[in-house]
Design an enzyme around this catalytic site. Structure first.
Site, PDB file in Angstrom:
ATOM      1  N   HIS A 249       0.442  -1.050   0.495  1.00 16.02           N
ATOM      2  CA  HIS A 249      -0.027  -0.200  -0.005  1.00 16.02           C
ATOM      3  C   HIS A 249       0.888   1.500   0.104  1.00 16.02           C
ATOM      4  O   HIS A 249       0.409   2.565   0.560  1.00 16.02           O
ATOM      5  CB  HIS A 249      -0.658  -0.410   1.461  1.00 16.02           C
ATOM      6  CG  HIS A 249      -2.521   0.996   1.115  1.00 16.02           C
ATOM      7  ND1 HIS A 249      -2.315   2.283   1.587  1.00 16.02           N
ATOM      8  CD2 HIS A 249      -3.205   0.474   0.309  1.00 16.02           C
ATOM      9  CE1 HIS A 249      -3.827   2.749   0.878  1.00 16.02           C
ATOM     10  NE2 HIS A 249      -3.703   1.407   0.289  1.00 16.02           N
TER      11      HIS A 249
ATOM     12  N   ASP B 103      -7.346   4.275   8.714  1.00 12.81           N
ATOM     13  CA  ASP B 103      -8.566   4.747   7.973  1.00 12.81           C
ATOM     14  C   ASP B 103      -9.438   3.226   7.460  1.00 12.81           C
ATOM     15  O   ASP B 103     -10.205   2.710   6.986  1.00 12.81           O
ATOM     16  CB  ASP B 103      -9.076   5.704   7.347  1.00 12.81           C
ATOM     17  CG  ASP B 103      -9.469   7.166   8.725  1.00 12.81           C
ATOM     18  OD1 ASP B 103     -10.001   6.751   8.644  1.00 12.81           O
ATOM     19  OD2 ASP B 103      -8.803   7.897   8.156  1.00 12.81           O
TER      20      ASP B 103
ATOM     21  N   GLU C 121     -13.448  13.136  12.361  1.00 14.67           N
ATOM     22  CA  GLU C 121     -12.964  13.766  11.337  1.00 14.67           C
ATOM     23  C   GLU C 121     -13.360  14.307  10.743  1.00 14.67           C
ATOM     24  O   GLU C 121     -14.454  15.068  11.290  1.00 14.67           O
ATOM     25  CB  GLU C 121     -11.773  12.231  10.507  1.00 14.67           C
ATOM     26  CG  GLU C 121     -11.444  11.629  11.272  1.00 14.67           C
ATOM     27  CD  GLU C 121     -10.656  10.083   9.483  1.00 14.67           C
ATOM     28  OE1 GLU C 121     -11.171  10.281   8.477  1.00 14.67           O
ATOM     29  OE2 GLU C 121      -9.904   9.469  10.151  1.00 14.67           O
TER      30      GLU C 121
END
Length: 547
Positions: free
Chosen positions: A130, A191, A302
């Site tokens: 990632h 997240d 957030e």
């Protein structure tokens, strides 16, 4: 030594005879040049032969190592190791190591260390791939597939201070499911949960829980590390503390995380998930900052920026319920710059009434647009794994494996309004190609002994431009926009620091680390003196010598 055939008997004269005894300067110079050229060709040929011999012998030397796992030279395997989520950088390794044990990793690195500076080999640990800009790649080196690591099963320990011991190659989503069997869960998340432990701990691991528990690196008790010399070291705050803090947020520069002990807390079963909108940035940030200091208010805070989006609330209705449907239907988002505050409150079913009352109390003190209050109720797992649900949808449409030119910044609280005025006012024209996150965190929740660099203020904001590109023109536009944002930050002296940083020169890295640079270099010289580890970060280059 000279070519006497140039002097034909019929043309020989006194002048030419003198030239035989004393060759002209030009001939001597030409001879010297030819000699030097010949010598250099021979010298370079020897080096090339030696280098080619060394390179060709490296795969054989790796194949002779006593491993439980194996090296792969398969073209498809190498191609996969040369890609990442960013989908913009490709560096092909020489081989991919699929380790079955920590010993496999240690033996491999030790072997490369013993080859010394005459070897070009470097090593990159790759989790779930990632990375954004080739950080887990190693050109003509060894990429270690950390997900192949077959160590002890996830072990959960209860008690007054619960924790879990996990492999560095384990995915956070698997840790969540395993710890939930004991009614426990890690305290801090990212997240997106389909990332490895070693990957997030090498950066920081930040999301909407960071205001309360700090990033993931603030919730680690112990680690097992393989250093750049192939040594396996157990470390914690009390044991080998310098290595412990070096590796946390160290971008893989000081060691490979093969095992970690993560702090846990009692896990809820349900989540109240809320979204509200603001048109005033000052009110938005004031409420965010108020909430991160409020005791027992929300567990996740957030925010994100919305610009030039149409039908926004109608899209929310698919999964969120408006508190006032009539008023919500009259709200128009077209062409406006809006700021969404996203909140979550964790609870168990028997606490529903009390939680609802608490939520209403805290919401009553906020200054959002009343008609834009939307909420829903989901399971704890569905909330934490919400991005993966979106991933599945994007994959089905072929929109996941595209370039992701993300830009993540830490911005001091004192400069966030300057930043917003210029960036959201003039540079960012729309947010249709990906979310723009923005939320505050406490500096006190971050340990200054780690390798992460953050602004020098008590409160700072994470601002993430998480764009996806559907084509070359759009990619060029996003990259240009990112460049303009960074140039503005530098020109205005905002004191911004990149998160998941990427720079192309060591001078830029030195500026990034600031006063931490010298200790960062010193740690590198201790734990990875040949600069074998994490070459894709571009911080240090392995010096190759021929001796």
């Amino acid at each position: 030594m000279f070519n006497f055939n140039l002097l034909h008997p019929l043309t020989t004269n006194i002048y030419s005879i003198k030239n035989l005894k004393h060759p002209s300067f030009s001939l001597v110079s030409e001879y010297n040049i030819l000699f030097i050229k010949g010598f250099m060709i021979l010298f370079l040929s020897c080096i090339t032969i030696r280098l080619n011999f060394c390179i060709s012998s490296i795969p054989f030397s790796l194949k002779t190592l006593p491993l439980e796992g194996h090296f792969s030279f398969d073209e498809l395997d190498l191609k996969n190791a040369a890609k990442d989520f960013g989908n913009r950088y490709q560096s092909h390794p020489m081989t991919v190591l699929h380790p079955k044990s920590v010993s496999d990793i240690a033996v491999t690195i030790k072997h490369i260390w013993n080859l010394g500076p005459s070897s070009h080999l470097t090593v990159a640990a790759r989790g779930h791939g990632h990375s954004l800009q080739g950080q887990a790649q190693a050109e003509e080196g060894v990429v270690i597939n950390m997900e192949s690591l077959n160590v002890e099963e996830i072990k959960v320990y209860g008690g007054e201070f619960p924790y879990v011991d996990v492999s560095g190659g384990e995915l956070w989503i698997k840790i969540l499911h395993e710890t939930l069997k004991y009614g426990l869960a890690p305290r801090s998340w990212t997240d997106y949960l389909h990332l490895t432990v070693g990957g997030t701990l090498s950066n920081a691991g930040v999301s909407g829980q960071a205001f309360r528990h700090g990033p993931q690196i603030s919730n680690v008790q112990k680690m097992e590390i393989v250093t750049g010399t192939g040594e396996v070291v157990n470390c914690s705050e009390e044991q080998n503390g310098e290595l412990f803090y070096s590796v946390l947020g160290g971008l893989g520069q000081f060691g490979i995380i093969t095992r970690a002990r993560i702090l846990l807390e009692p896990a809820p079963t349900m989540v109240k998930w809320i979204r509200v909108l603001y048109s005033d940035f000052t009110a938005f940030t004031k409420d965010q900052e108020k909430l991160i200091f409020a005791e027992k208010a929300f567990d996740y805070i957030e925010g994100f920026v919305i610009k030039n989006r149409t039908g926004l609330l109608n899209n929310w209705r698919l999964s969120f319920n408006p508190q006032d449907p009539v008023q919500a239907s009259k709200f128009k988002s077209d062409g406006r710059t809006l700021f969404c505050l996203e909140l979550a409150k964790y609870f168990n079913m028997e606490e529903t009434l009390e939680v609802n009352q608490d939520i209403q109390k805290h919401l009553s003190h906020l200054n959002f647009i009343p008609s834009t209050l939307f909420q829903t109720e989901v399971t704890y797992v569905d909330f934490l794994d919400r991005v993966h649900i979106s991933e599945v949808k994007l994959r089905s449409k072929g929109l996941w494996d595209v370039p992701h030119p993300w830009l993540n910044l830490f911005i001091p609280k004192s400069k966030i309004h300057n930043f917003a005025e210029v960036v959201f006012g003039n540079i960012v024209k729309e947010t249709s190609n990906g979310p723009v996150l923005i939320y505050p965190v406490h500096k006190s929740k971050w340990d200054k002994r780690t390798s992460v660099v953050i602004p020098d203020e008590d409160i700072f904001y994470l601002v993430g431009f998480l764009a996806s590109s559907s084509g070359p023109d759009e990619l060029e536009h996003i990259l240009s926009q990112n460049k303009r944002i960074l140039e503005y930050c530098e020109r205005a002296h905002l004191g911004v620091k990149q998160y998941l940083p990427h720079y192309t020169t060591q001078e830029e890295w030195q500026t990034h680390y600031g006063h931490k640079w010298e200790i960062f270099k010193q740690r590198k010289s201790i734990y990875d003196p040949l600069a074998i580890l994490a070459p894709g970060q571009g911080i240090f280059s392995k010096s190759i010598t021929f001796s």
